[in-house]
Design an enzyme around this catalytic site. Structure first.
Site, short mmCIF file in Angstrom:
data_model
loop_
_atom_site.label_atom_id
_atom_site.label_comp_id
_atom_site.label_asym_id
_atom_site.label_seq_id
_atom_site.Cartn_x
_atom_site.Cartn_y
_atom_site.Cartn_z
N HIS A 10 0.87 -1.18 0.00
CA HIS A 10 0.00 0.00 0.00
C HIS A 10 0.91 1.23 0.00
O HIS A 10 2.05 1.18 0.49
CB HIS A 10 -0.84 -0.05 1.28
CG HIS A 10 -1.87 1.01 1.43
ND1 HIS A 10 -1.56 2.27 1.87
CD2 HIS A 10 -3.20 1.00 1.23
CE1 HIS A 10 -2.67 2.99 1.93
NE2 HIS A 10 -3.69 2.24 1.55
N ASP A 33 3.44 -4.25 7.52
CA ASP A 33 2.17 -3.54 7.42
C ASP A 33 1.07 -4.57 7.68
O ASP A 33 0.78 -5.41 6.82
CB ASP A 33 2.05 -2.93 6.02
CG ASP A 33 0.69 -2.27 5.81
OD1 ASP A 33 -0.21 -2.47 6.63
OD2 ASP A 33 0.53 -1.57 4.79
N GLN A 91 -4.28 -5.02 7.13
CA GLN A 91 -5.34 -5.96 6.72
C GLN A 91 -5.25 -7.27 7.49
O GLN A 91 -6.23 -8.02 7.53
CB GLN A 91 -5.23 -6.26 5.21
CG GLN A 91 -5.43 -5.05 4.32
CD GLN A 91 -6.86 -4.50 4.35
OE1 GLN A 91 -7.80 -5.18 4.77
NE2 GLN A 91 -7.02 -3.25 3.95
N LYS A 119 -10.14 -0.63 10.82
CA LYS A 119 -10.37 -1.80 9.96
C LYS A 119 -10.71 -3.03 10.80
O LYS A 119 -10.92 -4.11 10.25
CB LYS A 119 -9.14 -2.07 9.10
CG LYS A 119 -8.85 -0.97 8.08
CD LYS A 119 -7.71 -1.39 7.19
CE LYS A 119 -7.06 -0.24 6.46
NZ LYS A 119 -7.91 0.39 5.44
N CYS A 125 -5.08 2.58 -3.44
CA CYS A 125 -3.86 3.13 -2.84
C CYS A 125 -2.67 2.17 -3.00
O CYS A 125 -1.84 2.04 -2.09
CB CYS A 125 -4.06 3.47 -1.37
SG CYS A 125 -5.34 4.71 -1.11
N1 C6P Z 1 -6.35 0.58 2.97
C1 C6P Z 1 -8.22 0.23 1.47
O1 C6P Z 1 -9.32 0.51 1.01
P1 C6P Z 1 -4.80 3.91 7.22
O2 C6P Z 1 -5.48 4.69 6.15
O3 C6P Z 1 -3.56 4.60 7.73
O4 C6P Z 1 -5.70 3.45 8.31
O5 C6P Z 1 -4.33 2.54 6.52
C2 C6P Z 1 -3.50 2.58 5.40
C3 C6P Z 1 -3.29 1.20 4.87
C4 C6P Z 1 -2.04 0.63 4.98
N2 C6P Z 1 -1.81 -0.62 4.57
C5 C6P Z 1 -2.77 -1.38 4.03
C6 C6P Z 1 -2.46 -2.78 3.61
C7 C6P Z 1 -4.06 -0.86 3.88
O6 C6P Z 1 -5.01 -1.61 3.34
C8 C6P Z 1 -4.32 0.47 4.29
C9 C6P Z 1 -5.67 1.09 4.06
C10 C6P Z 1 -7.68 1.02 2.64
O7 C6P Z 1 -7.54 -0.70 1.03
C11 C6P Z 1 -7.79 2.49 2.41
S1 C6P Z 1 -6.71 3.05 1.12
#
Ligand code: C6P
Length: 408
Positions: free
Chosen positions: A121, A198, A201, A224, A364
């Site tokens: 991401h 990361d 998910q 999430k 993203c």
């Molecule tokens: N993905 C998706 O629709 P934040 O926004 O900081 O809480 O998370 C960012 C992020 C980082 N790593 C992974 C693997 C993610 O999936 C996400 C967030 C969302 O896939 C919003 S772009």
């Protein structure tokens, strides 16, 4: 299917119509819905305990501090960490920036490499790009194979002594792929590189144990995993957090401030500049409690079953391409797809008219989208409150899209 159907009534938002149809929420990879237990915990905090933490010399502030620190302990235990190894921040993005700016900025130099995967991401790419501008370190990417798993041969080839950091997503938000983090960590540690995971998910969907993974740093977001927006977690091994610099300065994170220099508060507080997300921490702890009550094995089993059902049904639609592993044993519940040459945004709009929420776009993860030759995909993602009839409705909606666009 693991019977979690009764849980749906815990999620008040699901009990509504969207465009005249019952809301079918298939965008949990983006953000999950919140059960009453979380909403009530936040409400209760504001009604009974709200005060700033670590500041007051009065009872209410002490109570707020106790609840905030108890939340930290609960969240830490959820990923098998110690409370002192867990810092709260705004989310995965902010946690990964803390690592890049707190560790990378001070330790990387020209000639060094940051080895990322093409599945990352933007949150695990852009902070490293920003820091590499200052350090001169180079970013290198591990590709994926034709079956949407990480190319481990390429990883092994790229892993040489120039690599100081390996950044890997535990579960791809686009492909759903679950990566072998422990195997990657073992190889990275052999050459003295740090592993930054990361887990945005992964933590909501599978039992994550930072020690079993041997992650050096690991980041995730509350929103999430049934918790509120505005709070996330950075786990770091104690010795790394001790020596790492804070990426943000301000109130609360200091031990002393002189006119031209400061010393830092003890870990993890040195990473929590300013008023932290207090009510959000209480909400996150309630989310953890809720997930623990269900059991992460049951959460995972449900996901495997509903994702398997979705892969079967979607896979039977002509001209539909799924981007991600078809074997549920190494994937999560994010299923990205295209349907003939219908633009994913059109698919999302048609589905929305039926009350079905899916995400469309690059999610993203632009480098990944480019590598798939699919600048945009539609993505359905599942969580504990989704049931088979949600998948059936999705498939009916996609069949309607085929008719509207005259797909043969
Ligand atoms: N993905 C998706 O629709 P934040 O926004 O900081 O809480 O998370 C960012 C992020 C980082 N790593 C992974 C693997 C993610 O999936 C996400 C967030 C969302 O896939 C919003 S772009």
């Amino acid at each position: 299917m693991t019977d979690l159907a009764d849980l749906r009534s815990d999620f008040p938002i699901l009990d509504q119509k969207m465009n005249g149809h019952p809301l079918i929420y298939l965008d949990s990879a983006s953000t999950s819905q919140k059960p009453n237990a979380v909403i009530d915990a936040i409400d209760d905090f504001y009604r009974t305990t709200n005060a700033n933490v670590h500041r007051g010399a009065y009872g209410l502030s002490n109570d707020a501090t106790d609840r905030y620190e108890a939340a930290r302990a609960r969240v830490a235990a959820f990923v098998n960490a110690d409370a002192g190894e867990v810092a709260f921040n705004r989310g995965t993005t902010s946690a990964l920036n803390q690592v890049a700016y707190g560790w990378g900025l001070y330790n990387l130099k020209p000639g060094d490499r940051v080895l990322l995967t093409l599945m990352e991401h933007h949150a695990n790419i852009v902070p490293w790009q920003l820091v590499s501008r200052h350090t001169g370190a180079e970013l290198v990417y591990v590709p994926h194979t034709g079956d949407y798993t990480l190319d481990l041969d390429a990883f092994t080839e790229l892993l040489d002594d120039r690599v100081k950091v390996v950044g890997v997503t535990a579960m791809s938000n686009v492909l759903g792929t679950i990566n072998p983090v422990r195997q990657i960590a073992d190889a990275a540690h052999q050459i003295g590189a740090l592993v930054v995971v990361d887990a945005a998910q992964a933590v909501p969907h599978v039992a994550v144990d930072v020690r079993a993974m041997d992650a050096d740093f690991l980041a995730f977001s509350a929103h999430k995993m049934l918790g509120p927006t505005g709070i996330g977690v950075l786990y770091g091994k104690a010795e790394l957090l001790e020596t790492m610099e804070p990426a943000e300065g301000g109130g609360e994170m200091i031990s002393d401030v002189q006119l031209d220099s400061s010393t830092w508060a003890a870990v993890p507080h040195k990473f929590e500049a300013g008023t932290p997300p207090i009510a959000e921490a209480i909400g996150l702890a309630a989310a953890v409690e809720y997930l623990e009550r269900i059991g992460m094995d049951a959460v995972r089993n449900h996901e495997v079953e509903i994702t398997g059902y979705a892969l079967d049904r979607l896979g039977a639609i002509d001209a539909l391409t799924i981007y991600g592993p078809t074997d549920t044993s190494n994937r999560g519940g994010a299923v990205s797809f295209t349907l003939a040459d219908i633009h994913p945004h059109d698919l999302a709009t048609i589905l929305d008219q039926r009350g079905i929420a899916v995400r469309a776009g690059h999610h993203c993860a632009r480098p990944l989208a480019r590598s798939l030759n699919a600048p945009a995909t539609a993505r359905a993602s599942f969580y504990i409150y989704n049931v088979r009839s949600d998948v059936d409705a999705l498939v009916d909606g996609l069949q309607e899209a085929r008719e509207i666009f005259g797909v043969a």
